[in-house]
Motif scaffolding. Structure first.
Motif, PDB file in Angstrom:
ATOM      1  N   GLY A 110     -38.729 -28.468 -10.973  1.00  0.00           N
ATOM      2  CA  GLY A 110     -38.494 -28.128  -9.580  1.00  0.00           C
ATOM      3  C   GLY A 110     -37.972 -26.709  -9.443  1.00  0.00           C
ATOM      4  N   VAL A 111     -37.886 -26.267  -8.209  1.00  0.00           N
ATOM      5  CA  VAL A 111     -37.421 -24.914  -7.925  1.00  0.00           C
ATOM      6  C   VAL A 111     -35.904 -24.874  -8.098  1.00  0.00           C
ATOM      7  N   PRO A 112     -35.414 -23.942  -8.915  1.00  0.00           N
ATOM      8  CA  PRO A 112     -33.961 -23.829  -9.089  1.00  0.00           C
ATOM      9  C   PRO A 112     -33.282 -23.489  -7.760  1.00  0.00           C
ATOM     10  N   THR A 113     -32.129 -24.094  -7.554  1.00  0.00           N
ATOM     11  CA  THR A 113     -31.434 -23.903  -6.277  1.00  0.00           C
ATOM     12  C   THR A 113     -30.373 -22.810  -6.327  1.00  0.00           C
ATOM     13  N   SER A 114     -29.939 -22.457  -7.519  1.00  0.00           N
ATOM     14  CA  SER A 114     -28.879 -21.450  -7.598  1.00  0.00           C
ATOM     15  C   SER A 114     -29.380 -20.196  -8.313  1.00  0.00           C
ATOM     16  N   LYS A 117     -29.103 -20.467 -12.134  1.00  0.00           N
ATOM     17  CA  LYS A 117     -30.198 -21.191 -12.789  1.00  0.00           C
ATOM     18  C   LYS A 117     -31.440 -20.293 -12.919  1.00  0.00           C
ATOM     19  N   TRP A 118     -31.719 -19.511 -11.867  1.00  0.00           N
ATOM     20  CA  TRP A 118     -32.840 -18.564 -11.928  1.00  0.00           C
ATOM     21  C   TRP A 118     -32.629 -17.549 -13.042  1.00  0.00           C
TER      22      TRP A 118
END
Length: 151
Positions: A110-114, A117-118
Motif C-alpha cells: 500500500g501507499v506509505p502514509t508517513s 516510511k517514504w
C-alpha cells in the motif's frame, strides 16, 4: 559427470573453471573465518546466528566480488559500440527494477502514509539500485577492457 552444483555454473568451460576457483577460494575463506570466530568467540561472546550470518556474508561477498572483478561475465563485449549498448541496457534494467519494485510494493503493501516510511523505502530502493548498477557496471567495464586487450 555433472555435480549437483552444476546449475550454479555457466556452460562456458573457461567461466566454469574460474567460478570453481572462486567457490574454492570462498570455501577456504569461509573455513578460516569460522576458525577465527571460534577462537575469538571466547572474547567476544557472539551467538551462533551472528557467526553464521557473518560467515555466509563473507563467502557471498567474496565469490560475488571475485566474479564481478574478474571481467568474465560479458565475453561478447569487445567494441565500444557493444559496450555502450550494454551500458544503456544496464541503465534500463536498473530503472526497470526501480519501477517494478515500487509497483509491487504499492500493490501489496500500500501507499506509505508517513514521510518517514517514504524515506525508508526510498533509501532501500536507492541503495539496492546503486549496488546493482555499480556491480553490473564494474563487471561490464572489466569485461570490455579484458576483451579489448585480447583483440
Amino acid at each position: 559427470m555433472k555435480s549437483w552444483m552444476s546449475f550454479l555454473l555457466p556452460d562456458d568451460e573457461y567461466k566454469e573453471r574460474k567460478m570453481l576457483y572462486f567457490f574454492s577460494e570462498g570455501a577456504i575463506l569461509l573455513f578460516l573465518s569460522l576458525f577465527v570466530m571460534l577462537i575469538g568467540n571466547k572474547s567476544f561472546h557472539l551467538d551462533a546466528q551472528t557467526i553464521l550470518l557473518v560467515a555466509m556474508g563473507i563467502f557471498l561477498f567474496y565469490v560475488s566480488g571475485r566474479y564481478i572483478l574478474s571481467g568474465i561475465e560479458y565475453t561478447d563485449i569487445s567494441t565500444e559500440r557493444a559496450y555502450k549498448k550494454e551500458l544503456k541496457a544496464t541503465i534500463m534494467k536498473t530503472v526497470g527494477f526501480i519501477a517494478i519494485f515500487l509497483t509491487i510494493y504499492l500493490l501489496f503493501i500500500g501507499v506509505p502514509t508517513s514521510l518517514n516510511k517514504w524515506l525508508e523505502i526510498s533509501g532501500l530502493l536507492v541503495s539496492v539500485s546503486v549496488v546493482k548498477f555499480l556491480s553490473t557496471y564494474i563487471s561490464l567495464k572489466r569485461s570490455y577492457q579484458k576483451n579489448k586487450e585480447l583483440l
